[in-house]
Design a protein around this motif. Structure first.
Motif, short mmCIF file in Angstrom:
data_model
loop_
_atom_site.label_atom_id
_atom_site.label_comp_id
_atom_site.label_asym_id
_atom_site.label_seq_id
_atom_site.Cartn_x
_atom_site.Cartn_y
_atom_site.Cartn_z
N SER A 97 0.90 -1.02 -0.17
CA SER A 97 0.11 -0.72 0.00
C SER A 97 0.84 1.37 0.55
O SER A 97 1.64 1.36 1.19
CB SER A 97 -0.68 -0.07 0.88
OG SER A 97 -1.86 -1.34 1.55
N ALA A 121 -1.53 -0.60 -4.39
CA ALA A 121 -1.83 0.30 -3.75
C ALA A 121 -1.61 1.43 -3.74
O ALA A 121 -0.37 1.89 -2.96
CB ALA A 121 -3.23 0.40 -2.88
N LEU A 123 -1.66 5.63 -2.56
CA LEU A 123 -2.60 6.56 -1.72
C LEU A 123 -2.27 7.33 -1.29
O LEU A 123 -0.51 7.79 -1.66
CB LEU A 123 -1.77 5.87 0.04
CG LEU A 123 -2.88 4.52 0.14
CD1 LEU A 123 -3.22 3.61 -0.09
CD2 LEU A 123 -3.81 4.19 1.71
N ARG A 161 -7.37 5.91 -4.04
CA ARG A 161 -8.88 5.78 -3.00
C ARG A 161 -8.38 5.95 -1.64
O ARG A 161 -9.65 6.62 -0.77
CB ARG A 161 -8.80 4.58 -2.95
CG ARG A 161 -9.91 3.56 -4.64
CD ARG A 161 -9.62 2.36 -4.79
NE ARG A 161 -11.32 2.58 -3.31
CZ ARG A 161 -11.75 0.77 -3.01
NH1 ARG A 161 -10.88 0.47 -3.43
NH2 ARG A 161 -13.04 1.44 -2.49
N GLY A 162 -7.14 6.32 -1.19
CA GLY A 162 -6.72 6.80 0.29
C GLY A 162 -5.98 7.82 0.93
O GLY A 162 -5.06 7.85 -0.36
N ASP A 286 -6.51 -1.00 0.51
CA ASP A 286 -7.60 -0.54 -0.75
C ASP A 286 -8.07 -1.39 -0.53
O ASP A 286 -9.83 -1.67 -0.70
CB ASP A 286 -7.30 0.17 -2.13
CG ASP A 286 -6.89 1.07 -2.76
OD1 ASP A 286 -6.30 1.71 -1.94
OD2 ASP A 286 -6.02 1.04 -3.62
N ASP A 287 -7.94 -3.05 -0.54
CA ASP A 287 -9.16 -3.91 -0.61
C ASP A 287 -9.95 -3.85 1.10
O ASP A 287 -10.63 -4.61 1.14
CB ASP A 287 -8.11 -5.32 -0.67
CG ASP A 287 -7.76 -5.04 -2.03
OD1 ASP A 287 -7.97 -4.92 -2.80
OD2 ASP A 287 -6.81 -6.25 -3.10
N GLU A 290 -12.78 -1.70 0.71
CA GLU A 290 -13.71 -1.66 -0.16
C GLU A 290 -13.82 -2.66 0.21
O GLU A 290 -15.27 -2.87 0.11
CB GLU A 290 -12.94 -2.61 -1.73
CG GLU A 290 -14.10 -2.83 -2.74
CD GLU A 290 -14.58 -4.17 -2.82
OE1 GLU A 290 -15.06 -3.88 -3.44
OE2 GLU A 290 -14.31 -5.11 -2.07
#
Length: 299
Positions: A97, A121, A123, A161-162, A286-287, A290
């Motif tokens: 991440s 991912a 951020l 997304r973060g 992220d996962d 989600e």
């Protein structure tokens, strides 16, 4: 006085971003595949300005321009340390991440490519870790966040997304402004072992850590073997806690710290242990966000 003023606020002021929720009073949280602990690695990819003081290994030169000692220590991470760290993540099947400064996304395309090749991912981690994300009006912050998000999206081909602010900083407006930009969660509030919903609709807090964090641990004199023991202890306790609902284990890494040659084998040992746990969901922030948004009803 019971209502004494501190920095313009009374001591009875409440945090407007989230409510108190004891973990003992929540419905059980379930991870995919009946996993007990969701494990992710927060890999800090940061850009530091050569003429500003920032995270330092030796404060005696921190105010000098240039501060070759401390800047060089930090810069080792993106030149050398991250590549050593990536080898360890690859060896044990971890996707990072990536907590990336937008300036880092612009200046280090080789690191971005390495992350894209590995489906990391991404951020948003502010613009640079030389400047904290604070002291902004709402309009100033909206412009700043828009530029940060757009810059990262352009570099990685996908919007983040973060969010985690540089030094875990944000304003009371940050979550709402991030929601306007399509983000789902923040990591700055390190106060839980599970995700939870903020008062901003659609926004979560996902657990991060300032305790199981290489920068703070090794600066306090923790040794490599002690670091591995702490990783094991953290997982074992969270797994025991998960009898009442799934937990999140975050491991915070900085390549200029964990990427030092004499620490590499200890990161390898820690990741080998985590990857071998049959009830761990090795994943990304992220996962985690989600899955929580999709499966946990708003309460």
């Amino acid at each position: 006085m019971s209502d004494s003023i501190v920095d313009g606020m009374t001591n009875t002021a409440e945090n407007p971003l989230f409510d108190y929720s004891p973990i003992t009073e929540r419905p059980a949280l379930h991870w995919p595949g009946d996993a007990r602990v969701a494990v992710y690695l927060g890999l800090n990819i940061e850009y530091f300005l050569p003429d500003r003081p920032s995270t330092s290994i030796w404060p005696g030169t921190a105010d000098l321009v240039p501060d070759a000692l401390n800047f060089g220590w930090r810069d080792y991470g993106v030149r050398v340390g991250i590549w050593r760290t990536i080898e360890s993540l690859d060896r044990h099947g971890f996707r990072a991440s990536a907590l990336v400064n937008s300036a880092a996304a612009e200046h280090y395309p080789q690191i971005v490519k390495a992350g894209l090749d590995r489906n990391w991912a991404w951020l948003a981690h502010g613009r640079t870790n030389s400047v904290l994300h604070t002291g902004l009006t709402r309009d100033e912050e909206r412009r700043e966040l828009t530029d940060i998000v757009d810059t990262i999206a352009a570099a990685t081909g996908r919007p983040p997304r973060g969010w985690m602010g540089p030094g875990l900083t944000e304003t009371f407006d940050t979550p709402a402004l991030l929601a306007e930009l399509g983000l789902d969660y923040v990591l700055d509030w390190t106060n839980d072992d599970q995700p939870y919903r903020l008062t901003v609709p659609g926004m979560l807090s996902v657990p991060y850590t300032v305790e199981l964090n290489d920068l703070l641990l090794f600066s306090r004199g923790i040794t490599g073997p002690e670091f591995v023991r702490m990783v094991r202890d953290q997982y074992e306790q969270l797994r025991a806690d998960s009898a009442h609902g799934g937990r999140v284990m975050a491991l915070a890494l900085h390549p200029f710290v964990i990427g030092q040659a004499f620490r590499a084998k200890y990161l390898d040992q820690a990741l080998e242990y985590l990857a071998a746990q049959p009830d761990a969901w090795v994943t990304t922030s992220d996962d985690i966000a989600e899955h929580y948004l999709r499966t946990v009803r708003q309460r």
